[in-house]
Write an enzyme that holds these catalytic residues in place. Structure first.
Site, PDB file in Angstrom:
ATOM      1  N   SER A  96      60.527  67.354 -22.997  1.00  0.00           N
ATOM      2  CA  SER A  96      60.790  66.011 -22.499  1.00  0.00           C
ATOM      3  C   SER A  96      62.235  65.626 -22.819  1.00  0.00           C
ATOM      4  O   SER A  96      63.155  66.349 -22.436  1.00  0.00           O
ATOM      5  CB  SER A  96      59.762  65.045 -23.091  1.00  0.00           C
ATOM      6  OG  SER A  96      59.756  63.816 -22.400  1.00  0.00           O
ATOM      7  N   HIS A 232      51.809  65.478 -19.077  1.00  0.00           N
ATOM      8  CA  HIS A 232      53.129  65.583 -19.687  1.00  0.00           C
ATOM      9  C   HIS A 232      53.106  66.398 -20.972  1.00  0.00           C
ATOM     10  O   HIS A 232      54.071  67.094 -21.294  1.00  0.00           O
ATOM     11  CB  HIS A 232      53.679  64.179 -19.960  1.00  0.00           C
ATOM     12  CG  HIS A 232      55.113  64.162 -20.354  1.00  0.00           C
ATOM     13  ND1 HIS A 232      56.124  64.591 -19.509  1.00  0.00           N
ATOM     14  CD2 HIS A 232      55.732  63.769 -21.505  1.00  0.00           C
ATOM     15  CE1 HIS A 232      57.290  64.472 -20.116  1.00  0.00           C
ATOM     16  NE2 HIS A 232      57.076  63.978 -21.331  1.00  0.00           N
TER      17      HIS A 232
END
Length: 259
Positions: A96, A232
């Site tokens: 991320s 995610h």
């Protein structure tokens, strides 16, 4: 037990020292994350790989320090730290927001003539596809909205977010990291020479497959894309497979550098 270089670096955590390993893996946490996120990786890969984890300011034992709200500043500090550990080949691995910090760190290492052996990025669109960083977590959001967004990503234990005191402690760090991600703008430049391996999740609300595949534009070296099921934080549910991709990438990079 953690270890820092010569006991002086606040930036690096070494949970499972592997002094005889032929390769180092430097891991960069996500927004709101800390070095301890990578403890299972260090535990799983030692003693074959010496795993280091970057500790950004403003969290855990560095919570008394101000957060850094700029990706390039984080990368500049990280590059100096990685150089101190580059007595053997180093691969960078970021998830991320950490993917962007790792990428910018790799750029600086190449500029210094000390390129990393490899770069692994996950859960982030390519820099050339960045639309103000991650596209989430604006600083105007209420605490409740931030907590709801974090829960949707499933990267933080829900029990932590049920504790008002813990929430009060971590939200400033999360806001600062989101600001860093949102304000990031890619500076066009030559592609890296460093091989890049990209990992992405099929249900990631912030990265689609095209945006992940666009990382190919950022290296003149070998490139691979691996798609996992999940959102995610797919790397939590596919931990063993993710580590296999990482160690395979390290092995290929090591072989190409030995030729």
């Amino acid at each position: 037990m953690t270890e820092t270089l010569q006991g002086t670096s606040a930036w690096i955590r070494r949970f499972r020292p592997a002094p005889d390993a032929s390769h180092r893996l430097v891991c960069f946490p996500h927004a709101g994350g800390a070095a301890t996120f990578w403890f299972p990786t260090a535990q799983a890969l030692a003693p074959e790989v010496d795993v280091l984890a970057v500790q950004y300011p403003g969290r855990q034992d560095r919570r008394g320090e101000p957060c850094i709200e700029d990706i390039e500043t984080l990368a500049a500090h990280a590059a100096e730290e990685v150089l101190a550990w580059s007595d053997r080949p180093v691969t960078l691995f970021g998830h991320s927001m950490g993917a962007m910090v790792a990428f910018e760190t790799a750029r600086r290492l190449e500029e210094r003539g000390r390129p990393p052996a490899g770069l692994v990025v996950s859960g982030m669109r390519a820099p050339s596809r960045a639309r103000g960083g991650s596209g989430r977590g604006g600083t105007a959001e209420t605490a409740e909205e931030l907590v709801a967004g974090i829960l949707r990503l499933q990267g933080t234990d829900a029990a932590v977010l049920d504790d008002p005191e813990l929430v009060r402690m971590i939200l400033p760090t999360i806001r600062s990291d989101y600001k860093a991600a949102e304000s990031y703008r890619w500076r066009p430049g030559p592609p890296l020479r460093t091989p890049i391996a990209v990992l992405t999740g099929t249900e990631d609300p912030h990265v689609d497959t095209e945006q992940a595949a666009a990382w190919r534009e950022h290296t003149a070296g070998p490139f691979s894309l691996t798609v996992f099921t999940g959102g995610h934080f797919f790397l939590n549910e596919h931990a063993d497979d993710v580590r296999k991709v990482v160690t395979d990438h390290i092995a290929r990079s090591f072989q190409s550098n030995s030729v």
